[in-house]
Design a protein around this motif. Structure first.
Motif, PDB file in Angstrom:
ATOM      1  N   GLU A 148       0.835  -1.201   0.000  1.00 53.42           N
ATOM      2  CA  GLU A 148       0.000   0.000   0.000  1.00 53.42           C
ATOM      3  C   GLU A 148       0.878   1.263   0.000  1.00 53.42           C
ATOM      4  OE1 GLU A 148      -3.007   0.271   2.987  1.00 53.42           O
ATOM      5  OE2 GLU A 148      -3.923  -1.653   2.481  1.00 53.42           O
ATOM      6  N   CYS A 149       1.996   1.197   0.686  1.00 52.76           N
ATOM      7  CA  CYS A 149       2.941   2.317   0.687  1.00 52.76           C
ATOM      8  C   CYS A 149       3.487   2.550  -0.716  1.00 52.76           C
ATOM      9  CB  CYS A 149       4.102   2.037   1.646  1.00 52.76           C
ATOM     10  SG  CYS A 149       3.647   1.984   3.394  1.00 52.76           S
ATOM     11  N   LEU A 150       3.853   1.467  -1.399  1.00 56.16           N
ATOM     12  CA  LEU A 150       4.383   1.579  -2.752  1.00 56.16           C
ATOM     13  C   LEU A 150       3.317   2.120  -3.710  1.00 56.16           C
ATOM     14  CD1 LEU A 150       6.433  -1.754  -3.033  1.00 56.16           C
ATOM     15  CD2 LEU A 150       7.288   0.557  -2.591  1.00 56.16           C
ATOM     16  N   GLY A 156       1.782   9.418  -6.404  1.00 51.10           N
ATOM     17  CA  GLY A 156       2.304  10.765  -6.197  1.00 51.10           C
ATOM     18  C   GLY A 156       2.413  11.217  -4.753  1.00 51.10           C
ATOM     19  N   LYS A 157       2.138  10.320  -3.796  1.00 48.29           N
ATOM     20  CA  LYS A 157       2.228  10.693  -2.385  1.00 48.29           C
ATOM     21  C   LYS A 157       3.636  10.421  -1.841  1.00 48.29           C
ATOM     22  CE  LYS A 157      -2.656   9.885  -1.328  1.00 48.29           C
ATOM     23  NZ  LYS A 157      -3.630   9.152  -0.468  1.00 48.29           N
ATOM     24  N   LYS A 158       4.003  11.158  -0.803  1.00 45.67           N
ATOM     25  CA  LYS A 158       5.295  10.974  -0.152  1.00 45.67           C
ATOM     26  C   LYS A 158       5.126  10.093   1.075  1.00 45.67           C
ATOM     27  CE  LYS A 158       9.015  13.627   2.098  1.00 45.67           C
ATOM     28  NZ  LYS A 158       9.485  14.983   2.458  1.00 45.67           N
ATOM     29  N   VAL A 159       5.972   9.092   1.209  1.00 45.53           N
ATOM     30  CA  VAL A 159       5.948   8.195   2.361  1.00 45.53           C
ATOM     31  C   VAL A 159       7.229   8.411   3.160  1.00 45.53           C
ATOM     32  CG1 VAL A 159       5.961   5.777   3.121  1.00 45.53           C
ATOM     33  CG2 VAL A 159       4.502   6.485   1.203  1.00 45.53           C
ATOM     34  N   VAL A 160       7.089   8.475   4.485  1.00 42.70           N
ATOM     35  CA  VAL A 160       8.228   8.793   5.348  1.00 42.70           C
ATOM     36  C   VAL A 160       8.553   7.641   6.301  1.00 42.70           C
ATOM     37  CG1 VAL A 160       9.164  10.401   7.057  1.00 42.70           C
ATOM     38  CG2 VAL A 160       7.623  11.217   5.264  1.00 42.70           C
ATOM     39  N   LEU A 179      14.226  -0.359  -5.059  1.00 42.18           N
ATOM     40  CA  LEU A 179      12.864   0.019  -5.454  1.00 42.18           C
ATOM     41  C   LEU A 179      12.852   1.027  -6.607  1.00 42.18           C
ATOM     42  CD1 LEU A 179      11.247   0.482  -1.911  1.00 42.18           C
ATOM     43  CD2 LEU A 179      10.943  -1.463  -3.469  1.00 42.18           C
ATOM     44  N   GLY A 180      14.012   1.626  -6.884  1.00 48.05           N
ATOM     45  CA  GLY A 180      14.096   2.616  -7.945  1.00 48.05           C
ATOM     46  C   GLY A 180      13.409   3.918  -7.586  1.00 48.05           C
ATOM     47  N   LEU A 181      13.435   4.258  -6.300  1.00 51.89           N
ATOM     48  CA  LEU A 181      12.759   5.464  -5.817  1.00 51.89           C
ATOM     49  C   LEU A 181      13.768   6.545  -5.428  1.00 51.89           C
ATOM     50  CD1 LEU A 181      10.049   3.822  -3.523  1.00 51.89           C
ATOM     51  CD2 LEU A 181       9.754   4.680  -5.860  1.00 51.89           C
ATOM     52  N   LYS A 182      13.288   7.778  -5.394  1.00 54.35           N
ATOM     53  CA  LYS A 182      14.100   8.903  -4.950  1.00 54.35           C
ATOM     54  C   LYS A 182      13.837   9.155  -3.467  1.00 54.35           C
ATOM     55  CE  LYS A 182      13.802  11.205  -9.465  1.00 54.35           C
ATOM     56  NZ  LYS A 182      13.353  12.435 -10.174  1.00 54.35           N
ATOM     57  N   GLU A 183      14.788   9.824  -2.826  1.00 55.17           N
ATOM     58  CA  GLU A 183      14.618  10.151  -1.413  1.00 55.17           C
ATOM     59  C   GLU A 183      13.395  11.041  -1.187  1.00 55.17           C
ATOM     60  OE1 GLU A 183      18.115  11.733   0.386  1.00 55.17           O
ATOM     61  OE2 GLU A 183      19.413  10.114  -0.304  1.00 55.17           O
ATOM     62  N   SER A 184      13.041  11.812  -2.174  1.00 56.18           N
ATOM     63  CA  SER A 184      11.876  12.692  -2.048  1.00 56.18           C
ATOM     64  C   SER A 184      10.560  11.912  -2.098  1.00 56.18           C
ATOM     65  CB  SER A 184      11.881  13.736  -3.173  1.00 56.18           C
ATOM     66  OG  SER A 184      11.867  13.108  -4.451  1.00 56.18           O
ATOM     67  N   LEU A 202       4.558   6.008  16.643  1.00 54.32           N
ATOM     68  CA  LEU A 202       3.387   5.898  17.519  1.00 54.32           C
ATOM     69  C   LEU A 202       2.631   7.223  17.622  1.00 54.32           C
ATOM     70  CD1 LEU A 202       4.829   3.690  20.420  1.00 54.32           C
ATOM     71  CD2 LEU A 202       3.532   2.974  18.407  1.00 54.32           C
ATOM     72  N   GLY A 203       3.341   8.324  17.410  1.00 47.70           N
ATOM     73  CA  GLY A 203       2.697   9.632  17.455  1.00 47.70           C
ATOM     74  C   GLY A 203       2.030  10.003  16.141  1.00 47.70           C
ATOM     75  N   GLY A 204       2.187   9.156  15.133  1.00 50.34           N
ATOM     76  CA  GLY A 204       1.568   9.414  13.843  1.00 50.34           C
ATOM     77  C   GLY A 204       2.301  10.436  12.998  1.00 50.34           C
ATOM     78  N   HIS A 205       3.578  10.682  13.303  1.00 51.48           N
ATOM     79  CA  HIS A 205       4.358  11.690  12.588  1.00 51.48           C
ATOM     80  C   HIS A 205       5.034  11.135  11.339  1.00 51.48           C
ATOM     81  CE1 HIS A 205       3.566  14.120  16.065  1.00 51.48           C
ATOM     82  NE2 HIS A 205       4.240  13.297  16.863  1.00 51.48           N
ATOM     83  N   VAL A 206       5.161   9.823  11.254  1.00 54.29           N
ATOM     84  CA  VAL A 206       5.754   9.174  10.084  1.00 54.29           C
ATOM     85  C   VAL A 206       4.885   7.985   9.692  1.00 54.29           C
ATOM     86  CG1 VAL A 206       8.106   9.894  10.667  1.00 54.29           C
ATOM     87  CG2 VAL A 206       7.233   7.706  11.512  1.00 54.29           C
TER      88      VAL A 206
END
Length: 327
Positions: A148-150, A156-160, A179-184, A202-206
């Motif tokens: 789901e993250c991929l 077009g969404k950013k995953v942290v 994965l062939g992804l950029k850091e962005s 756990l705080g939902g920040h990432v």
């Protein structure tokens, strides 16, 4: 005759003092025994994998009667742990024999990459185990699986990802390359320890947290974290982690950066003290409390190497890594 009787009495007295508790200290044959408090430095914050590793050994040393030395753990995390490692490497004289440092491959990588400090400035004492990472979601995560993250990234969404330093960063770099992804697209936030990364999750920040089994265990058991990807060439066997797929199950090549966990002392630690501590750590590694309460429970691989083997192993690891980064 009186001299003979006196000699026999002295031998008997020494035997009682050494074997009063059934066995002598594990390292006593080395000709060294601690005579003051032992300062054990951990360069990660409390609650992380390195801290858990350190505390498990400290507890086993005491509970298994391996040594009666008073071990005091101090946390020196300044400069990503470099301050603590430098302090230990420069410890000299009698204090060197009473100084220990938690040291793993995740420590040696940034140390040799960013500083002039090298394994030659330490006395390797043991390698205790091998660890690997996983990616976890938390209760507040927006995704339920790594797929789901991929899919979100493709949309077009950013995953942290939040993680620690050293080997975690190395693993992240290999992951995005595969994965062939950029850091962005799949970004990474570095924390001083895994406990900090878990707090962010756990705080939902990432969206994701990179962690080894030990640091995540209590949160997984409480249902607050769920493993969604095993960064290994095979699935973990631990019941709470076995459902996490490996990358090859998602159509990619598997990525793993095995982490060896060990202990070192200062360069000026005496050979007698090095043998003593290595023997103590071997006794820990062979104990039931270590094998069941740490290795099996936390999902690690037992891989003990004594002080002679550890020196060769860590030196070779450093040499290979320096070549890899072109230094």
């Amino acid at each position: 005759m009186k001299k003979f009787v006196l000699v026999v009495a002295l031998i008997a007295l020494l035997s009682v003092s050494v074997f009063a508790n059934g066995t002598a200290e594990a390292g006593s044959s080395a000709g060294f025994k601690p005579t003051k408090d032992v300062e054990w430095t951990c360069t990660s914050k409390p609650g992380g994998g390195s801290d858990i590793f350190t505390q498990q050994i400290k507890e086993a040393l005491k509970s298994q009667g391996i040594t009666d030395a008073n071990v005091v753990v101090s946390y020196v995390t300044d400069g990503g742990g470099e301050v603590g490692r430098l302090q230990v490497s420069m410890t000299n004289k009698a204090k060197a024999d009473h100084t220990l440092l938690t040291f793993n491959s995740g420590d040696i990588m940034p140390m040799v990459k960013n500083t002039d400090n090298r394994i030659e400035n330490f006395t390797p004492l043991a390698v205790m185990a091998v660890d690997k990472q996983l990616l976890f979601i938390g209760e507040k995560s927006n995704y339920k699986t790594f797929q789901e993250c991929l899919d979100a990234i493709k949309a077009g969404k950013k995953v942290v990802i939040a993680g620690s330093k050293g080997d975690d960063i190395e693993t992240y770099n290999k992951l995005i390359a595969e994965l062939g992804l950029k850091e962005s697209q799949l970004s990474y936030i570095t924390n001083d320890s895994t406990s900090g990364a878990i707090t962010s999750l756990l705080g939902g920040h990432v969206d994701l947290c990179m962690s080894k089994p030990a640091a995540a265990a209590q949160y997984v058991e409480a249902g607050k974290m769920t493993a969604v990807l095993a960064l290994s060439k095979s699935r973990f066997k631990t019941p709470s982690l076995k459902d996490a797929p490996i990358l090859s199950e998602l159509g990619y090549k598997d990525v793993e950066v095995p982490v060896w966990r060990g202990v070192v002392g200062p360069k000026e630690m005496s050979p007698e003290a090095a043998e003593f501590w290595s023997n103590c750590l071997k006794a820990v590694s062979e104990s039931e409390v270590w094998q069941t309460g740490y290795i099996a429970k936390k999902g690690l691989i037992s891989d003990f190497k004594d002080y002679k083997e550890a020196k060769a192993y860590m030196t070779e690891y450093q040499t290979n890594y320096l070549k890899e980064i072109g230094k």
